[in-house]
Motif scaffolding. Structure first.
Motif, PDB file in Angstrom:
ATOM      1  N   CYS A 392      12.838  48.134  25.125  1.00  0.00           N
ATOM      2  CA  CYS A 392      11.752  46.352  25.565  1.00  0.00           C
ATOM      3  C   CYS A 392      12.431  45.316  25.378  1.00  0.00           C
ATOM      4  O   CYS A 392      12.283  44.801  25.978  1.00  0.00           O
ATOM      5  CB  CYS A 392      10.319  47.340  25.251  1.00  0.00           C
ATOM      6  SG  CYS A 392       9.219  48.250  26.072  1.00  0.00           S
ATOM      7  N   PHE A 393      12.598  45.954  23.960  1.00  0.00           N
ATOM      8  CA  PHE A 393      13.380  44.134  22.951  1.00  0.00           C
ATOM      9  C   PHE A 393      14.745  43.488  24.196  1.00  0.00           C
ATOM     10  O   PHE A 393      14.913  42.928  24.203  1.00  0.00           O
ATOM     11  CB  PHE A 393      13.424  44.514  21.480  1.00  0.00           C
ATOM     12  CG  PHE A 393      14.171  43.675  21.156  1.00  0.00           C
ATOM     13  CD1 PHE A 393      13.824  41.948  21.247  1.00  0.00           C
ATOM     14  CD2 PHE A 393      15.503  43.626  21.335  1.00  0.00           C
ATOM     15  CE1 PHE A 393      14.368  41.081  20.109  1.00  0.00           C
ATOM     16  CE2 PHE A 393      15.958  42.696  20.254  1.00  0.00           C
ATOM     17  CZ  PHE A 393      16.429  41.607  19.664  1.00  0.00           C
ATOM     18  N   MET A 394      15.739  45.037  24.042  1.00  0.00           N
ATOM     19  CA  MET A 394      17.001  44.639  24.755  1.00  0.00           C
ATOM     20  C   MET A 394      16.864  44.579  26.563  1.00  0.00           C
ATOM     21  O   MET A 394      17.155  44.079  26.883  1.00  0.00           O
ATOM     22  CB  MET A 394      17.607  45.882  24.585  1.00  0.00           C
ATOM     23  CG  MET A 394      18.368  46.307  22.753  1.00  0.00           C
ATOM     24  SD  MET A 394      19.465  47.258  22.736  1.00  0.00           S
ATOM     25  CE  MET A 394      18.462  48.737  23.898  1.00  0.00           C
ATOM     26  N   SER A 395      15.592  44.581  26.813  1.00  0.00           N
ATOM     27  CA  SER A 395      15.488  44.243  28.189  1.00  0.00           C
ATOM     28  C   SER A 395      14.363  42.501  28.183  1.00  0.00           C
ATOM     29  O   SER A 395      14.633  42.200  29.169  1.00  0.00           O
ATOM     30  CB  SER A 395      14.177  45.026  28.576  1.00  0.00           C
ATOM     31  OG  SER A 395      14.156  45.146  30.219  1.00  0.00           O
ATOM     32  N   GLY A 396      14.104  42.205  27.401  1.00  0.00           N
ATOM     33  CA  GLY A 396      13.884  40.811  27.558  1.00  0.00           C
ATOM     34  C   GLY A 396      11.908  40.315  27.495  1.00  0.00           C
ATOM     35  O   GLY A 396      12.019  39.286  28.045  1.00  0.00           O
ATOM     36  N   LEU A 397      11.367  41.305  27.090  1.00  0.00           N
ATOM     37  CA  LEU A 397      10.046  41.501  26.870  1.00  0.00           C
ATOM     38  C   LEU A 397       9.373  40.584  25.920  1.00  0.00           C
ATOM     39  O   LEU A 397       9.094  40.303  25.868  1.00  0.00           O
ATOM     40  CB  LEU A 397       9.294  42.985  26.347  1.00  0.00           C
ATOM     41  CG  LEU A 397       8.328  43.208  26.636  1.00  0.00           C
ATOM     42  CD1 LEU A 397       7.260  42.629  27.526  1.00  0.00           C
ATOM     43  CD2 LEU A 397       7.563  44.529  25.650  1.00  0.00           C
ATOM     44  N   MET A 398       9.678  40.710  24.450  1.00  0.00           N
ATOM     45  CA  MET A 398      10.093  39.588  23.727  1.00  0.00           C
ATOM     46  C   MET A 398      10.703  38.349  23.549  1.00  0.00           C
ATOM     47  O   MET A 398      10.192  37.397  23.450  1.00  0.00           O
ATOM     48  CB  MET A 398      10.010  40.006  22.213  1.00  0.00           C
ATOM     49  CG  MET A 398       9.411  41.133  22.077  1.00  0.00           C
ATOM     50  SD  MET A 398      10.113  42.779  22.862  1.00  0.00           S
ATOM     51  CE  MET A 398       8.887  43.845  22.428  1.00  0.00           C
ATOM     52  N   ILE A 399      12.239  38.106  24.084  1.00  0.00           N
ATOM     53  CA  ILE A 399      12.684  37.188  24.244  1.00  0.00           C
ATOM     54  C   ILE A 399      14.363  36.990  25.986  1.00  0.00           C
ATOM     55  O   ILE A 399      14.237  37.724  25.987  1.00  0.00           O
ATOM     56  CB  ILE A 399      14.298  36.615  22.869  1.00  0.00           C
ATOM     57  CG1 ILE A 399      13.098  37.160  21.565  1.00  0.00           C
ATOM     58  CG2 ILE A 399      14.840  35.887  23.373  1.00  0.00           C
ATOM     59  CD1 ILE A 399      14.059  37.247  20.381  1.00  0.00           C
ATOM     60  N   ASP A 400      13.294  36.271  26.715  1.00  0.00           N
ATOM     61  CA  ASP A 400      13.319  37.106  27.807  1.00  0.00           C
ATOM     62  C   ASP A 400      15.070  36.729  27.736  1.00  0.00           C
ATOM     63  O   ASP A 400      15.208  37.585  29.396  1.00  0.00           O
ATOM     64  CB  ASP A 400      13.131  35.663  28.721  1.00  0.00           C
ATOM     65  CG  ASP A 400      13.430  35.412  30.576  1.00  0.00           C
ATOM     66  OD1 ASP A 400      13.746  36.851  30.555  1.00  0.00           O
ATOM     67  OD2 ASP A 400      14.262  34.902  30.866  1.00  0.00           O
ATOM     68  N   SER A 401      15.905  35.813  26.599  1.00  0.00           N
ATOM     69  CA  SER A 401      17.279  35.182  27.352  1.00  0.00           C
ATOM     70  C   SER A 401      18.230  36.336  26.726  1.00  0.00           C
ATOM     71  O   SER A 401      19.027  37.065  27.144  1.00  0.00           O
ATOM     72  CB  SER A 401      17.309  34.102  26.915  1.00  0.00           C
ATOM     73  OG  SER A 401      17.068  34.655  26.090  1.00  0.00           O
ATOM     74  N   ILE A 402      17.123  37.829  26.270  1.00  0.00           N
ATOM     75  CA  ILE A 402      18.135  38.740  25.960  1.00  0.00           C
ATOM     76  C   ILE A 402      18.890  39.908  26.730  1.00  0.00           C
ATOM     77  O   ILE A 402      20.406  39.690  26.199  1.00  0.00           O
ATOM     78  CB  ILE A 402      17.364  39.803  24.447  1.00  0.00           C
ATOM     79  CG1 ILE A 402      16.554  39.041  23.525  1.00  0.00           C
ATOM     80  CG2 ILE A 402      17.901  41.017  24.327  1.00  0.00           C
ATOM     81  CD1 ILE A 402      18.317  38.553  22.512  1.00  0.00           C
ATOM     82  N   ARG A 403      18.221  40.131  27.607  1.00  0.00           N
ATOM     83  CA  ARG A 403      18.783  40.950  28.730  1.00  0.00           C
ATOM     84  C   ARG A 403      19.630  39.525  29.462  1.00  0.00           C
ATOM     85  O   ARG A 403      20.644  40.673  29.620  1.00  0.00           O
ATOM     86  CB  ARG A 403      17.839  41.217  30.185  1.00  0.00           C
ATOM     87  CG  ARG A 403      18.606  42.252  30.716  1.00  0.00           C
ATOM     88  CD  ARG A 403      17.115  42.008  31.873  1.00  0.00           C
ATOM     89  NE  ARG A 403      16.955  41.126  32.132  1.00  0.00           N
ATOM     90  CZ  ARG A 403      17.364  40.436  33.753  1.00  0.00           C
ATOM     91  NH1 ARG A 403      17.914  41.253  33.946  1.00  0.00           N
ATOM     92  NH2 ARG A 403      16.287  39.558  34.076  1.00  0.00           N
ATOM     93  N   ALA A 404      20.035  38.812  29.511  1.00  0.00           N
ATOM     94  CA  ALA A 404      20.999  37.718  30.068  1.00  0.00           C
ATOM     95  C   ALA A 404      22.007  37.937  29.303  1.00  0.00           C
ATOM     96  O   ALA A 404      23.122  37.711  29.834  1.00  0.00           O
ATOM     97  CB  ALA A 404      20.603  36.221  30.085  1.00  0.00           C
ATOM     98  N   ILE A 405      21.895  38.112  27.753  1.00  0.00           N
ATOM     99  CA  ILE A 405      23.843  37.973  27.373  1.00  0.00           C
ATOM    100  C   ILE A 405      23.984  38.720  26.721  1.00  0.00           C
ATOM    101  O   ILE A 405      25.157  39.004  26.809  1.00  0.00           O
ATOM    102  CB  ILE A 405      22.505  37.274  25.400  1.00  0.00           C
ATOM    103  CG1 ILE A 405      21.822  36.467  25.791  1.00  0.00           C
ATOM    104  CG2 ILE A 405      23.700  37.809  24.552  1.00  0.00           C
ATOM    105  CD1 ILE A 405      21.305  36.171  23.549  1.00  0.00           C
ATOM    106  N   PHE A 406      22.688  40.004  27.041  1.00  0.00           N
ATOM    107  CA  PHE A 406      24.137  41.311  27.226  1.00  0.00           C
ATOM    108  C   PHE A 406      24.452  41.709  28.450  1.00  0.00           C
ATOM    109  O   PHE A 406      25.337  42.565  28.881  1.00  0.00           O
ATOM    110  CB  PHE A 406      22.789  42.479  26.856  1.00  0.00           C
ATOM    111  CG  PHE A 406      22.085  42.776  25.983  1.00  0.00           C
ATOM    112  CD1 PHE A 406      22.655  42.706  25.191  1.00  0.00           C
ATOM    113  CD2 PHE A 406      21.142  42.917  25.276  1.00  0.00           C
ATOM    114  CE1 PHE A 406      22.643  44.047  22.974  1.00  0.00           C
ATOM    115  CE2 PHE A 406      20.984  43.426  24.019  1.00  0.00           C
ATOM    116  CZ  PHE A 406      21.621  43.751  23.170  1.00  0.00           C
ATOM    117  N   SER A 407      24.099  41.088  29.361  1.00  0.00           N
ATOM    118  CA  SER A 407      24.479  40.701  30.861  1.00  0.00           C
ATOM    119  C   SER A 407      25.866  39.946  30.732  1.00  0.00           C
ATOM    120  O   SER A 407      27.347  40.518  31.403  1.00  0.00           O
ATOM    121  CB  SER A 407      23.668  39.955  31.733  1.00  0.00           C
ATOM    122  OG  SER A 407      22.541  41.443  32.211  1.00  0.00           O
ATOM    123  N   VAL A 408      26.354  39.213  30.021  1.00  0.00           N
ATOM    124  CA  VAL A 408      27.255  38.736  29.196  1.00  0.00           C
ATOM    125  C   VAL A 408      28.073  39.529  29.177  1.00  0.00           C
ATOM    126  O   VAL A 408      29.317  39.515  28.664  1.00  0.00           O
ATOM    127  CB  VAL A 408      27.354  37.580  29.254  1.00  0.00           C
ATOM    128  CG1 VAL A 408      28.049  36.244  29.517  1.00  0.00           C
ATOM    129  CG2 VAL A 408      26.499  36.217  30.184  1.00  0.00           C
TER     130      VAL A 408
END
Length: 468
Positions: A392-408
């Motif tokens: 959930c954390f890596m998906s952005g539940l706590m910080i929305d931008s995390i998932r975008a960072i992983f995407s890049v």
């Protein structure tokens, strides 16, 4: 017997307190928290714009038209911004209206401006000076224009109105064309003065960079307006104001949205919330694998001694848990949509389908983790919680931008993260008119589900124990 076992499993799940807490009550309270905490995310301060002090050592009429009328104090500037917001609600903003929302100017002396900057009350100071050799213009003299074009000249605040007024006067006036052109040149010099505009800031930051960009945009628009005026012949100068109006109102550079979907940052947190509810079905499914392991439960001992094939025992329990958890996810989506009024777009049935597919995948994940190793029931529950919260954390539940960072940076992380797959499916469903990427995510959820079930069955079938 098969369907009776499915019914028993459904009843057992609904009677379990942990199911009601984690699958129903917790998502509702978390959704309420997100709504109250982030409900105005991306909205607050949008109408006010960036606070800036303006030192006007020479008059710049176009600056007032572009960024708002003159206000002597910060309170006056806020009142003007609030009035602009209230009058434009429910209407499509043109370029001038959007520009007035970019900055919240406070017109003051240079000493007061730098005092506001040092106190942190403004982001920067805009200084408007005359060009070298020019005489500063302290106040606009509109008597000449009023005498030629009527008493309503002072009320005009847009180049469209000025252009229409010029054409009307040109058609009805007794002045010669040469006199009219001279008057239009006077108007041009009155409304688009050549001035020296600079920005003073105290520190670097995102707002300071945005302020610089806004001022550069204004300077470029003033140059474009000048070029339009110079490029027209005397006979067509009455039409030049229409071109200037297009520049000011954004007709030359149109804003074309890439999608009609909901771009509210709150929606992204709600997508992750639905994904979290889906994956938390793993907690309700762990007992299926544990209940078929003789070294972990007494019921597992009895089932290991029985002659019933494992799949006939596991399959009804999985189906019953699928149904139970799907109902919990559908309830969560319904609460977010109709109680909290979250905008999921116009494809609500597909939103429900996404939630169901995510629920089935989450239950299958719990069955797989429950079949791993010889950990106790408490140990496997702790492991499942750690896995769930990490996903959930890596998906952005706590910080929305995390998932975008992983995407890049590491795209494969999101591709292998079941929670991120559900979130991406919700995002593509809302933002894309073409649903190809959405259905790819649904197929990915189906693939994860099959893999988890197959691995779980392989690890629970035909196990032998030396002693119990």
């Amino acid at each position: 017997m098969f369907f009776r076992n499915v019914l028993y499993e459904i009843k057992r799940n609904f009677r379990a307190k942990e199911v009601l807490i984690w699958m129903v009550i917790f998502p509702i309270f978390l959704g309420l928290f997100y709504k109250f905490a982030f409900g105005n995310l991306g909205k607050d301060g949008a109408a006010m714009g960036i606070k800036v002090a303006v030192v006007e050592n020479t008059s710049d009429k176009m600056f007032h038209m572009f960024y708002g009328e003159k206000s002597e104090t910060e309170e006056d500037a806020e009142e003007v911004a609030e009035e602009d917001t209230s009058t434009s609600d429910g209407k499509t903003e043109n370029g001038m209206e959007k520009a007035r929302n970019m900055l919240s100017p406070t017109y003051c002396s240079e000493e007061e401006a730098y005092k506001l900057l040092n106190n942190g009350d403004v982001v920067g100071v805009i200084v408007i000076n005359p060009l070298p050799g020019q005489t500063p213009v302290e106040a606009e003299d509109s008597d000449y224009m009023s005498g030629v074009f009527g008493n309503d000249w002072d009320k005009m605040n847009d180049f469209t109105q000025i252009g229409d007024k010029v054409k009307t006067t040109y058609d009805t006036s007794s002045f010669s064309a040469e006199d009219i052109n001279k008057q239009m040149d006077t108007m041009m010099n009155t409304y688009i003065q050549d001035t020296d505009i600079s920005v003073k800031i105290k520190k670097n930051g995102s707002e300071q960079s945005t302020l610089k960009s806004y001022v550069e945009m204004f300077i470029n628009m003033k140059k474009m307006a000048k070029d339009l005026w110079v490029g027209n012949t005397d006979a067509k100068k009455s039409d030049a104001f229409d071109g200037i109006s297009d520049v000011m109102n954004g007709a030359s550079i149109k804003e074309t949205p890439l999608t009609d979907g909901n771009k509210d940052p709150l929606a992204m947190y709600m997508y992750n919330l639905i994904a979290m509810v889906s994956i938390f079905g793993s907690l309700a499914a762990m007992h299926i694998a544990i209940g078929n392991q003789a070294n972990l439960s007494s019921i597992g001992m009895r089932r290991s001694c029985a002659g019933t094939p494992k799949w006939k025992v596991v399959l009804p329990e999985l189906i019953g848990t699928y149904i139970t958890h799907s109902c919990c996810v559908l309830l969560s989506v319904t609460f977010l949509k109709f109680v909290l009024q979250i905008d999921f777009g116009d494809k609500l049935l597909l939103v429900y389908l996404t939630g169901i597919c995510g629920a089935v995948m989450g239950v299958s994940l719990g069955f797989f983790v429950g079949a791993i190793g010889k950990l106790s029931e408490g140990g496997k529950t702790g492991l499942m919680m750690a896995v769930n919260m990490s996903l959930c954390f890596m998906s952005g539940l706590m910080i929305d931008s995390i998932r975008a960072i992983f995407s890049v940076q590491i795209p494969i992380v999101n591709d292998l993260n079941p929670v991120a797959v559900v979130t991406d499916a919700m995002y593509y469903l809302n933002m894309d008119s073409d649903l190809s990427r959405y259905f790819i995510k649904l197929l990915t959820m189906g693939g994860f589900t099959v893999v988890f079930i197959v691995l779980g069955i392989l690890m629970t079938r035909r196990k032998k124990y030396a002693s119990l």
